[in-house]
Design an enzyme around this catalytic site. Structure first.
Site, PDB file in Angstrom:
ATOM      1  N   ASP A 167       0.885  -1.128  -0.004  1.00  0.00           N
ATOM      2  CA  ASP A 167      -0.026   0.147  -0.103  1.00  0.00           C
ATOM      3  C   ASP A 167       1.041   1.176  -0.053  1.00  0.00           C
ATOM      4  O   ASP A 167       1.698   1.613   0.921  1.00  0.00           O
ATOM      5  CB  ASP A 167      -0.956  -0.231   1.234  1.00  0.00           C
ATOM      6  CG  ASP A 167      -2.055   1.125   1.318  1.00  0.00           C
ATOM      7  OD1 ASP A 167      -1.634   2.197   0.825  1.00  0.00           O
ATOM      8  OD2 ASP A 167      -3.039   0.962   1.748  1.00  0.00           O
TER       9      ASP A 167
ATOM     10  N   LYS B 256      -5.973  10.414  -1.124  1.00  0.00           N
ATOM     11  CA  LYS B 256      -4.903  11.012  -0.410  1.00  0.00           C
ATOM     12  C   LYS B 256      -3.986  11.689  -1.588  1.00  0.00           C
ATOM     13  O   LYS B 256      -4.380  12.722  -2.011  1.00  0.00           O
ATOM     14  CB  LYS B 256      -4.112   9.999   0.316  1.00  0.00           C
ATOM     15  CG  LYS B 256      -5.063   9.190   1.082  1.00  0.00           C
ATOM     16  CD  LYS B 256      -6.045   9.523   2.106  1.00  0.00           C
ATOM     17  CE  LYS B 256      -7.135   8.607   2.711  1.00  0.00           C
ATOM     18  NZ  LYS B 256      -6.565   7.227   3.100  1.00  0.00           N
TER      19      LYS B 256
END
Ligand SMILES: *Cc1c(COP(=O)(O)O)cnc(C)c1O
Length: 382
Positions: free
Chosen positions: A174, A199
């Protein structure tokens, strides 16, 4: 797109001139749910928007190119990407994950996939021996977040990549916290990279999106099969917005890193701060390792204040920095992981990890760093 150009140039050029009919600089949004067939058994390449959409295709190509993989897939959120990825596994399979992990990833495995017989162990992935010890005959994959969340521990991607190859495990990273501009998991043997594009990739706190990138085309095709079958695609309007955001990613990341470094050093000198967690600080245990496997230390840091009362007061007093979940936006955001992002992790487990009510996590935005320091200085004062 030409390999001669740097990522900065390729990102700016995302979609530019790809619409042959118009030569549009900004690639058009294609809202159409379905497409006319030229004849029986013929297709323009697009049949139905869940299966393929021109705007999404341009975005997915850019994501694959940016990460250096064979196939990119855009999802409705980071959790949609992770959920689709977990559907690759079967009942009885076992996954190993970082214990310093996004709370939602923990929740979907612990409360949903566990009901379908998918087993998961959460271990300290900054320690390769602990990862090796957790491998069983049923283990199929390792999923790592580095830096960890919220304590910013650093996992050794090269060593973990080797371990995965030796045990025939799928190696998943990730890469939300760093983006491929700072850390390139495929270089260290990763098979799949995951992003919450909500994000840094989106970068403006105005978009919810996720991505999976596969290094290998066959694995990419399998993930596409899962995406097309279960349907958690990113809508075309949001694909366009994410493409627009990607164009400024390199300049944004540069500034996030410079400001986070400056803030980490400043926080480290304040008497009310017990500890600063930022891998760019030379005394961070992962500092040297991260210098080898990433090109910068990112825009995320956490810090521990002396009392829970002080932590609450800081959150209430900050004016420029918003007390809000999420990260990676142009706006600085601060959270208390114990009650927000990591609230679903059982209390005993949280406290063992050190996620208590004195810990605050800061996503350093693009405001003037002097203003961020002034805001924190006022909020920390007695
Ligand atoms: C936010 C986040 C996710 C989940 O993404 P959403 O877009 O919120 O669904 C997954 N991993 C990490 C590291 C995250 O920060």
């Amino acid at each position: 797109m030409s390999e001669r150009w740097s990522h900065a140039s390729r990102l700016v050029q995302t979609g530019t001139g790809r619409d042959d009919k118009t030569g549009a600089i900004s690639f058009p949004i294609h809202p159409s749910a379905t497409y006319r067939h030229p004849g029986v058994g013929q297709s323009t390449g697009f049949d139905y928007t869940r299966s393929g959409n021109p705007t999404r295709q341009i975005l997915e190509e850019a994501l694959a190119d940016l990460e250096g993989g064979a196939r990119g897939l855009a999802f409705a959120s980071g959790m949609a990407a992770l959920t689709t990825l977990f559907l690759h596994f079967s009942s009885g399979d076992h996954l190993i994950l970082s214990e310093d992990l996004y709370g939602g990833t923990y929740r979907v495995l612990d409360q949903i996939f566990a009901r379908f017989g998918l087993q998961a162990s959460f271990v300290d992935t900054t320690d390769c021996d602990k990862v090796a010890a957790a491998i069983t005959g049923q283990t199929r994959a390792l999923l790592v977040e580095t830096p960890g969340n919220p304590l910013l521990g650093i996992a050794d991607l090269e060593a973990l990549g080797r371990l995965c190859r030796r045990h025939d495990l799928l190696f998943i990273v990730d890469n939300t916290f760093l983006t491929p501009l700072l850390q390139r998991p495929f270089d260290w043997g990763a098979d799949i990279v995951v992003h919450s594009a909500t994000k840094y990739l989106g970068g403006h706190s105005d978009l919810c999106a996720g991505a999976l990138i596969a290094r290998d085309p066959d694995l990419g095709e399998e993930l596409y099969f899962l995406q097309n079958s279960t349907g958690s695609i990113l809508p075309p309007q949001d694909c366009w917005l994410l493409m627009r955001s990607l164009k400024t990613l390199p300049v944004r990341m540069e500034r996030h890193c410079v400001s986070a470094d400056r803030l980490a050093r400043w926080l480290n000198e304040q008497p009310q701060i017990r500890q600063v967690y930022y891998p760019g600080l030379p005394d961070h245990p992962g500092h040297e390792l991260m210098k080898r496997q990433a090109t910068a230390f990112g825009g995320m840091l956490s810090f521990r204040v002396d009392t829970p009362q002080r932590a609450r007061r800081v959150l209430e007093r900050l004016r420029l920095i918003s007390f809000a979940e999420s990260l990676g936006g142009v706006e600085s955001l601060i959270t208390m992981p114990a009650v927000q992002t990591h609230g679903d992790i059982p209390e005993e487990e949280r406290l063992r990890l050190g996620i208590d009510e004195t810990l605050l996590r800061l996503s350093v935005g693009l405001e003037a760093v002097e203003d961020l320091i002034a805001d924190l200085e006022r909020a920390l004062a007695d």
